[in-house]
Design a protein around this motif. Structure first.
Motif, PDB file in Angstrom:
ATOM      1  N   TRP A   8       0.846  -1.186   0.000  1.00 55.01           N
ATOM      2  CA  TRP A   8       0.000   0.000   0.000  1.00 55.01           C
ATOM      3  C   TRP A   8       0.882   1.237   0.000  1.00 55.01           C
ATOM      4  CZ3 TRP A   8       1.483   2.522   4.313  1.00 55.01           C
ATOM      5  CH2 TRP A   8       1.893   1.765   5.416  1.00 55.01           C
ATOM      6  N   TYR A  10       0.525   5.792   0.554  1.00 53.34           N
ATOM      7  CA  TYR A  10      -0.234   7.012   0.796  1.00 53.34           C
ATOM      8  C   TYR A  10       0.664   8.190   0.471  1.00 53.34           C
ATOM      9  CZ  TYR A  10      -3.296   4.033   3.605  1.00 53.34           C
ATOM     10  OH  TYR A  10      -4.133   3.040   4.036  1.00 53.34           O
ATOM     11  N   THR A  11       0.078   9.240  -0.094  1.00 48.63           N
ATOM     12  CA  THR A  11       0.819  10.470  -0.352  1.00 48.63           C
ATOM     13  C   THR A  11       0.009  11.627   0.202  1.00 48.63           C
ATOM     14  OG1 THR A  11       1.785   9.549  -2.362  1.00 48.63           O
ATOM     15  CG2 THR A  11       1.859  11.947  -2.123  1.00 48.63           C
ATOM     16  N   LEU A  12       0.674  12.461   0.994  1.00 49.73           N
ATOM     17  CA  LEU A  12       0.049  13.639   1.567  1.00 49.73           C
ATOM     18  C   LEU A  12       0.736  14.865   0.994  1.00 49.73           C
ATOM     19  CD1 LEU A  12      -1.896  14.949   3.644  1.00 49.73           C
ATOM     20  CD2 LEU A  12      -0.047  14.709   5.337  1.00 49.73           C
ATOM     21  N   THR A  27      -0.577  12.297  10.575  1.00 44.30           N
ATOM     22  CA  THR A  27      -1.119  11.428   9.528  1.00 44.30           C
ATOM     23  C   THR A  27      -0.351  10.114   9.476  1.00 44.30           C
ATOM     24  OG1 THR A  27      -1.794  13.380   8.267  1.00 44.30           O
ATOM     25  CG2 THR A  27      -1.631  11.283   7.061  1.00 44.30           C
ATOM     26  N   ILE A  31      -1.841   6.285   9.914  1.00 45.43           N
ATOM     27  CA  ILE A  31      -1.686   5.255   8.890  1.00 45.43           C
ATOM     28  C   ILE A  31      -1.033   4.005   9.480  1.00 45.43           C
ATOM     29  CG2 ILE A  31      -0.426   4.670   6.776  1.00 45.43           C
ATOM     30  CD1 ILE A  31      -0.882   7.663   5.953  1.00 45.43           C
ATOM     31  N   HIS A  35      -2.620   0.117   9.962  1.00 45.63           N
ATOM     32  CA  HIS A  35      -2.002  -1.074   9.364  1.00 45.63           C
ATOM     33  C   HIS A  35      -1.314  -1.969  10.395  1.00 45.63           C
ATOM     34  CE1 HIS A  35      -2.740  -0.324   5.113  1.00 45.63           C
ATOM     35  NE2 HIS A  35      -2.620   0.945   5.401  1.00 45.63           N
ATOM     36  N   ARG A  66       5.343  10.674   1.437  1.00 44.95           N
ATOM     37  CA  ARG A  66       4.874   9.413   0.849  1.00 44.95           C
ATOM     38  C   ARG A  66       5.253   8.294   1.799  1.00 44.95           C
ATOM     39  NH1 ARG A  66       3.091   7.037  -3.849  1.00 44.95           N
ATOM     40  NH2 ARG A  66       3.948   4.995  -4.324  1.00 44.95           N
ATOM     41  N   ARG A  68       4.989   4.131   2.148  1.00 42.09           N
ATOM     42  CA  ARG A  68       4.741   2.971   1.294  1.00 42.09           C
ATOM     43  C   ARG A  68       5.204   1.699   1.984  1.00 42.09           C
ATOM     44  NH1 ARG A  68       8.140   0.789  -2.882  1.00 42.09           N
ATOM     45  NH2 ARG A  68       9.577   2.482  -2.476  1.00 42.09           N
TER      46      ARG A  68
END
Length: 149
Positions: A8, A10-12, A27, A31, A35, A66, A68
């Motif tokens: 997975w 995510y990008t903020l 954030t 996340i 997970h 980011r 990952r």
């Protein structure tokens, strides 16, 4: 039956605002909790904090965090910013022996990243049209007992 966790990412996207690194760290914690990676939180948060602060202090444009998953228990924390210049402490072959003077108030962040990460690196993004340019500094951390690939 064994299950395989899919990777997975995510990008903020963050504006050049002094509150942005704190929002990004919050954030990141959310996340990792979602997970089930609570034990990676202290290291990942330190890596993100140093990379985000570097982007905020040394660039004038927006930046992005980011996060990952590269494997079920391995994480890459990366920060993109608009400046293509890779900081001296993060260049290939950079010496980890060169530290700022003891009374210096800054200059240790990327040394911390290199010391705490299982792997680290930088990519300069120059392809016009395919990206916004700039650079990506990244650091990888894994649960104890796992080594970087």
């Amino acid at each position: 039956m064994a299950t395989v966790s899919p990777s997975w990412a995510y990008t903020l996207q963050l504006p050049h605002d002094p509150r942005a690194p704190g929002i990004a760290r919050a954030t990141l914690r959310t996340i990792l909790a979602a997970h089930g990676l609570h034990d990676l939180t202290p290291t990942a948060e330190l890596l993100a904090s140093e990379l985000l602060t570097n982007a905020h202090l040394h660039t004038s444009g927006p930046y992005a965090l980011r996060i990952r998953s590269t494997a079920p228990e391995r994480l890459v924390v990366a920060v993109w910013d608009t400046d293509p210049k890779v900081p001296p402490g993060f260049t290939e072959g950079a010496s980890s022996d060169v530290l700022p003077p003891q009374n210096a108030e800054n200059g240790r962040g990327l040394h911390l990243v290199r010391a705490c990460a299982d792997a680290w690196g930088a990519s300069v993004l120059r392809e016009l049209g395919a990206s916004k340019g700039g650079k990506l500094l990244w650091a990888e951390c894994a649960r104890a007992g796992l080594s970087a690939v």
